[in-house]
Design an enzyme around this catalytic site. Structure first.
Site, mmCIF file in Angstrom:
data_model
loop_
_atom_site.group_PDB
_atom_site.id
_atom_site.type_symbol
_atom_site.label_atom_id
_atom_site.label_comp_id
_atom_site.label_asym_id
_atom_site.label_seq_id
_atom_site.Cartn_x
_atom_site.Cartn_y
_atom_site.Cartn_z
ATOM 1 N N ASP A 77 0.771 -1.386 -0.026
ATOM 2 C CA ASP A 77 -0.063 -0.026 -0.053
ATOM 3 C C ASP A 77 0.921 1.209 -0.004
ATOM 4 O O ASP A 77 0.344 2.431 -0.399
ATOM 5 C CB ASP A 77 -1.086 0.337 1.334
ATOM 6 C CG ASP A 77 -1.948 -1.014 1.025
ATOM 7 O OD1 ASP A 77 -2.142 -1.513 0.125
ATOM 8 O OD2 ASP A 77 -2.411 -1.405 2.347
ATOM 9 N N CYS A 138 29.425 10.364 -6.452
ATOM 10 C CA CYS A 138 29.662 9.065 -7.263
ATOM 11 C C CYS A 138 29.383 9.142 -8.653
ATOM 12 O O CYS A 138 30.151 8.672 -9.586
ATOM 13 C CB CYS A 138 28.761 7.939 -6.690
ATOM 14 S SG CYS A 138 29.599 6.764 -5.314
ATOM 15 N N HIS A 205 6.773 23.867 15.539
ATOM 16 C CA HIS A 205 7.045 22.257 15.630
ATOM 17 C C HIS A 205 7.810 22.121 16.940
ATOM 18 O O HIS A 205 7.658 21.062 17.582
ATOM 19 C CB HIS A 205 8.125 21.975 14.692
ATOM 20 C CG HIS A 205 7.542 21.825 12.979
ATOM 21 N ND1 HIS A 205 6.398 20.910 13.066
ATOM 22 C CD2 HIS A 205 7.744 22.360 12.276
ATOM 23 C CE1 HIS A 205 6.206 21.259 11.719
ATOM 24 N NE2 HIS A 205 6.860 21.999 11.027
ATOM 25 N N CYS A 246 8.284 25.607 3.747
ATOM 26 C CA CYS A 246 8.096 26.193 5.099
ATOM 27 C C CYS A 246 8.378 27.738 4.913
ATOM 28 O O CYS A 246 7.749 28.533 5.592
ATOM 29 C CB CYS A 246 8.503 25.396 6.371
ATOM 30 S SG CYS A 246 7.316 24.049 6.429
#
Lengths: 285, 164
Positions: A77, A138, A205, A246
């Protein structure tokens, strides 16, 4: 005097409001168990450096709806898993002038276990690099291929695949030594009130997690689930894309994705989640 | 109406319009009382509570419901709760105090998360942007978050919120 009395009255009303807000808290009992087998902790003791700013740390998973949380509990899912599958094809695909694949040097992708957990990390030259920087190094130096864009599909695929190898491993970023100045820079940014709306990461937050900004349920802004499959974007979303969104939403001038500033912020935000496991590819709203 | 009287009417209305415009108080010229209140209308005109109701709830104008619950607006879903409810603000605060709080809440509540809605000086901000584009601000267009009249309208609406 009159004004002071009113301020106190207003503060008392705020206090009364705060006690009545339990409905928006993180889910109190949900447990994140992938495929009925792998238990990923979503609650942990806060790291010491937070100095009590958070009573407990919570995965963003606990702040999402029942439906969204369930998507992450089943790899069939979880739409983010499709990105990891494409990533595995890329892992084995030769590219660039040297006609080499990731697998030619690194072997099985499981050799990447633990890499995501320590990102971002200071490189040999003393620069702080995110996983994307190491991947591009890389590609350009060893494979002699083009660098991938920070938000490009192959970059989303590869970061998802590499993150999945650390699923269940605790966040293990470094904060001291070479990392200290970057961590301090990120910490400073976290508490800076950017933009015309003058909002810091901490305003939402740290000070207001669990509450609502309109229909948005504020989490603690933990990054251990990134890269995350965000239903709203219908795609894998890298952490810097969220940072950018944000700061833009503070009516501020953002920093670029992949900028040294955002990588420093990434380090500091990751360190707030020390104690939580890497979720591989999470699902969010 | 003769041409002359029409001209006279136009002249009068132009003068009125000019005086109304000149009565607007620029952010830097606002006169504060008790540190937190603004007694005089910022626009020089009275506020319209009906327009204020719309400005307060509109996401592209005040967007106040992002953070405040307002029981007077059940037609809007998802009121935020990071800030105190608006219920009863008209009973708790005077019009001058409400004007001060909407214009610059950080005077009444130091460190408040509430944005300063009436300041057009980009130097007061850290990395101010060009609206919500994420780009740097444009000195030509940087302006207050709300116009003087929008603040007057919102204040006129807030004073009607006496139930709580």
């Amino acid at each position: 005097m009159k004004t002071i009395t009113k301020l106190w009255a207003s503060a008392a009303i705020c206090g009364a409001m705060l006690t009545g807000m339990a409905q928006a808290d993180p889910h109190p009992t949900a447990e994140l168990i992938i495929e009925g087998e792998l238990h990923l902790a979503t609650r942990a003791e806060p790291p010491e450096h937070l100095g009590g700013a958070l009573p407990e740390i919570y995965s963003g998973w606990l702040f999402r709806t029942d439906e969204t949380r369930e998507l992450q509990m089943d790899d069939f899912d979880n739409p983010g898993i499709l990105f990891t599958e494409r990533g595995l094809d890329r892992w084995e695909m030769a590219d660039g002038a040297t006609e080499q694949s990731c697998a030619d040097c690194h072997g099985d992708v499981e050799s990447m276990a633990g890499v995501r957990a320590v990102m971002p990390k200071v490189n040999e030259d003393g620069e702080l690099w995110a996983l994307q920087n190491y991947i591009n190094n890389c590609r350009t130096e060893r494979m002699e291929a083009d660098a991938w864009g920070w938000r490009s599909e192959p970059m989303k695929d590869m970061t998802s695949l590499i993150s999945l190898q650390s699923r269940g491993m605790p966040v293990a970023v470094h904060m001291d030594g070479d990392h200290a100045p970057f961590w301090e820079q990120g910490r400073e940014m976290y508490y800076t009130r950017f933009g015309q709306l003058e909002l810091s990461c901490a305003n939402c937050h740290e000070d207001n997690w669990g509450r609502m900004i309109r229909a948005d349920h504020l989490s603690q802004g933990m990054s251990n689930g990134f890269p995350t499959y965000r239903l709203k974007n219908a795609s894998i979303v890298p952490l810097h894309q969220r940072f950018l969104g944000c700061i833009r939403d503070t009516r501020g001038e953002t920093f670029a994705e992949g900028s040294p500033e955002f990588i420093a912020l990434e380090l500091y935000v990751a360190s707030r989640g020390l104690g939580l496991p890497i979720e591989g590819v999470s699902v969010r709203q | 109406m003769t041409r002359r009287s029409l001209t006279a009417a136009c002249t009068v209305s132009a003068v009125l319009w000019a005086s109304a415009a000149s009565a607007e108080i620029a952010p830097a010229d606002v006169v504060w009382e008790d540190e937190i209140a603004i007694p005089a209308s910022l626009s020089g005109a009275p506020g319209d509570p009906d327009a204020g109701r719309i400005a307060l709830s509109s996401r592209s104008v005040g967007n106040c419901l992002s953070c405040h619950v307002n029981s007077d607006m059940p037609e809007h879903d998802f009121h935020g709760d990071v800030a105190p409810p608006l219920d009863g603000t008209g009973a708790r605060w005077s019009e001058a105090e409400l004007r001060g709080i909407v214009a610059n809440a950080k005077r009444a509540f130091p460190g408040s998360m509430m944005p300063v809605f009436y300041n057009d000086n980009p130097a007061d901000y850290i990395r101010p942007g060009n609206a919500y584009t994420g780009r740097a601000y444009d000195p030509e267009t940087f302006s207050t978050l709300l116009s003087a009249q929008e603040i007057e309208d919102i204040v006129a609406y807030l004073v009607t919120l006496t139930e709580w």
